[in-house]
Write a protein that holds these residues in place. Structure first.
Motif, PDB file in Angstrom:
ATOM      1  N   GLN A  15      75.171  43.895   3.825  1.00 43.57           N
ATOM      2  CA  GLN A  15      76.194  42.855   3.703  1.00 43.57           C
ATOM      3  C   GLN A  15      77.564  43.369   4.130  1.00 43.57           C
ATOM      4  O   GLN A  15      78.341  42.639   4.746  1.00 43.57           O
ATOM      5  N   LYS A  36      74.019  34.066   1.619  1.00 43.95           N
ATOM      6  CA  LYS A  36      74.293  35.111   2.602  1.00 43.95           C
ATOM      7  C   LYS A  36      75.080  36.274   2.001  1.00 43.95           C
ATOM      8  O   LYS A  36      74.863  37.423   2.368  1.00 43.95           O
ATOM      9  N   PHE A  37      75.992  35.969   1.078  1.00 41.99           N
ATOM     10  CA  PHE A  37      76.869  36.990   0.502  1.00 41.99           C
ATOM     11  C   PHE A  37      76.771  36.953  -1.022  1.00 41.99           C
ATOM     12  O   PHE A  37      77.470  36.197  -1.674  1.00 41.99           O
ATOM     13  N   ASP A  39      76.691  39.988  -2.840  1.00 47.02           N
ATOM     14  CA  ASP A  39      77.074  41.320  -3.306  1.00 47.02           C
ATOM     15  C   ASP A  39      78.601  41.409  -3.327  1.00 47.02           C
ATOM     16  O   ASP A  39      79.236  41.638  -2.297  1.00 47.02           O
TER      17      ASP A  39
END
Length: 171
Positions: A15, A36-37, A39
């Motif tokens: 990521q 998608k994100f 973290d």
């Protein structure tokens, strides 16, 4: 903002690289896209990496010695005034970026009961990231004052960045 170790932990490489790639190519992306994100540490790692990779550090090589000297003064009004004087010598883009960064870090610090990021912890993380000596051999010897400067900037962000930039003359 309450994620424990929000700026202390390193994000996953996948990521982190993806965010960096999107940013560097000027591509539109939404960091709130949890598919998608997911973290948070990848996002904060990108920000730290960005500041660390600037050819001219946020607090500039030219003002490095002045910032270190101000941070090493005894605690009190004289030290805060010295730091403020040096801050207002920064180039405009650096000053405005520093104001946003340290107001943000002040907010992060205000949630330290949950995220464990005290101003001292933020100083250790961000000191070497935003303040780098033009003399590589000085990096280790200046570590304490750099961390202390960032700690002070986190604790006193509102007061230190209160004046308009450039400061108006009071003569």
């Amino acid at each position: 903002m309450t994620y424990e170790g929000i700026y202390r932990k390193t994000g996953g490489m996948g990521q982190t690289k993806l965010i960096t790639l999107y940013f560097e190519r000027g591509l539109a992306f939404d960091l709130q896209d949890r598919d998608k994100f997911n973290d948070i540490a990848a996002i904060t790692s990108c920000m730290k990496n960005y500041f660390r990779s600037l050819p001219v550090p946020l607090m500039t090589h030219d003002l490095h010695e002045d910032f270190v000297a101000a941070a090493e003064l005894p605690e009190g009004d004289e030290r805060l005034q010295a730091i403020e004087r040096v801050l207002y010598q920064l180039p405009p883009a650096h000053f405005h970026t520093a104001r946003l960064l340290f107001r943000h870090l002040n907010h992060v610090k205000s949630l330290s009961a949950e995220n464990k990021m005290t101003s001292a912890n933020l100083g250790v993380v961000f000191g070497p990231t935003v303040l780098r000596s033009p003399i590589p051999a000085r990096e280790w010897s200046d570590m304490g004052p750099k961390a202390k400067l960032v700690e002070i900037l986190c604790d006193h962000a509102e007061a230190l960045f209160a004046k308009p930039f450039p400061p108006t003359s009071t003569a």
